[in-house]
Design an enzyme around this catalytic site. Structure first.
Site, short mmCIF file in Angstrom:
data_model
loop_
_atom_site.label_atom_id
_atom_site.label_comp_id
_atom_site.label_asym_id
_atom_site.label_seq_id
_atom_site.Cartn_x
_atom_site.Cartn_y
_atom_site.Cartn_z
N HIS A 1 97.89 91.64 148.06
CA HIS A 1 97.76 92.88 148.83
C HIS A 1 99.08 93.46 149.34
O HIS A 1 99.22 93.83 150.51
CB HIS A 1 96.80 92.66 150.01
CG HIS A 1 96.07 93.92 150.42
ND1 HIS A 1 96.62 94.86 151.26
CD2 HIS A 1 94.85 94.38 150.09
CE1 HIS A 1 95.75 95.84 151.43
NE2 HIS A 1 94.67 95.59 150.73
N HIS B 1 85.38 97.35 153.11
CA HIS B 1 86.23 96.14 153.05
C HIS B 1 85.41 94.89 153.36
O HIS B 1 84.66 94.87 154.34
CB HIS B 1 87.41 96.28 154.02
CG HIS B 1 88.32 97.40 153.64
ND1 HIS B 1 88.16 98.69 154.11
CD2 HIS B 1 89.36 97.45 152.78
CE1 HIS B 1 89.08 99.47 153.56
NE2 HIS B 1 89.83 98.74 152.76
N ASP C 1 86.75 96.46 148.79
CA ASP C 1 88.13 95.99 148.59
C ASP C 1 88.40 94.72 149.40
O ASP C 1 87.79 94.50 150.44
CB ASP C 1 89.13 97.05 149.06
CG ASP C 1 89.17 98.26 148.14
OD1 ASP C 1 88.35 98.34 147.21
OD2 ASP C 1 90.03 99.13 148.37
ZN LIG Z 1 92.93 96.55 150.36
#
Ligand SMILES: [Zn+2]
Length: 281
Positions: free
Chosen positions: A146, A234, A91
């Protein structure tokens, strides 16, 4: 004539200066978008040279009818501890270093993964996204900036999804973007409806035990015990250019240490669409 030459020279200097400043600012993550009086003109000039992104969101893929979201119920129904399938998902990227190094690890072990990118990062690094696509990984959407979708109006939710999806289709018109993962895992029925309307289904996860403080050893341990897991990592921290953040360095090392061994033990690394694609036709 002299005025014109002078003006052109100023515009060119502003452009290059603005570009350098923007790269530096983006790299050092002082502010996410450049807000700099000097570069305003440079930005306008640069924008003239860039492909023009559609102001009105394009709908490059038809709505999903009767799509099934990958929520925790579906995951529990279809995956378990004995499932050989493993799903690496990343992500918040792409980022200049971490995403590239993760792609190197995946390439070395011939493993496919799913990248939930942010529109705001895609426009900074389209070549890295190009590599994600070219190497057979799945490109998926994680919004534009985001936000927590539960704090947005319906119009703002739609704008976040539509603009970032338009951007992806601008760069990669042939690629089906099948999955949308709301930031922080927070969403409501409106988000589901908008995602379906734009041809995507929601894709959640069932393994998020590693965080920014996890060591390479901990990450490797999780990957080695990841059967039946949709794992979240991430790759969008944007440390100074040319470097990995500490968390990203641990992530790359952890993956490097574990994915080959997991594969050797029979783990089948897949993209989400490899396994769940039929749920979101
Ligand atoms: Zn995120």
């Amino acid at each position: 004539m002299r005025k014109l030459i002078g003006l052109t020279a100023i515009v060119v200097i502003c452009f290059f200066l603005g570009n350098c400043v923007q790269r530096f600012v983006a790299a050092s993550q002082m502010v996410p978008q450049l807000a700099f009086p000097l570069s305003a003109a440079a930005h306008e000039f640069a924008a003239m040279l860039q492909p023009r992104f559609p102001q009105v969101p394009i709908r490059a893929q038809p709505p999903v009818f009767n799509g099934t979201d990958i929520n925790i119920d579906l995951i529990n129904q279809w995956l378990g501890d004995s499932s050989p399938e493993v799903f690496l998902t990343f992500d918040d990227g792409p980022s200049a270093e971490a995403t590239v190094q993760i792609l190197d690890v995946l390439q070395r072990h011939d493993i496919k993964a799913t990248f939930f990118v942010l529109g705001s990062n895609v426009s900074r690094l389209p070549d890295v996204v190009q590599r994600i696509v070219a190497e057979g990984h799945e490109l998926a959407l994680h919004s534009h900036t985001h936000p927590n979708f539960l704090t947005l109006t319906r119009e703002q939710k739609e704008a976040e999804i539509a603009q970032s999806l338009s951007l992806l289709h601008w760069y990669f018109p042939e690629v089906r973007i099948r999955w949308f993962r709301p930031p922080y895992g927070k969403y409501d029925q409106e988000v589901v409806d908008i995602a379906h309307d734009y041809g995507m289904c929601i894709a959640m996860f069932n393994e998020i035990s590693t965080d920014n403080n996890s060591s390479a050893g901990e990450i490797a341990r999780v990957v080695l015990n990841s059967r039946g897991k949709i794992m979240v990592f991430h790759d969008g921290q944007w440390p100074p250019l040319g470097r990995l953040s500490e968390a990203e360095a641990q992530l790359v090392a952890g993956l490097n240490r574990s994915v080959g061994i997991a594969k050797g033990r029979g783990a089948k690394f897949m993209t989400l669409s490899d396994y769940f694609g039929g749920f979101c036709p």
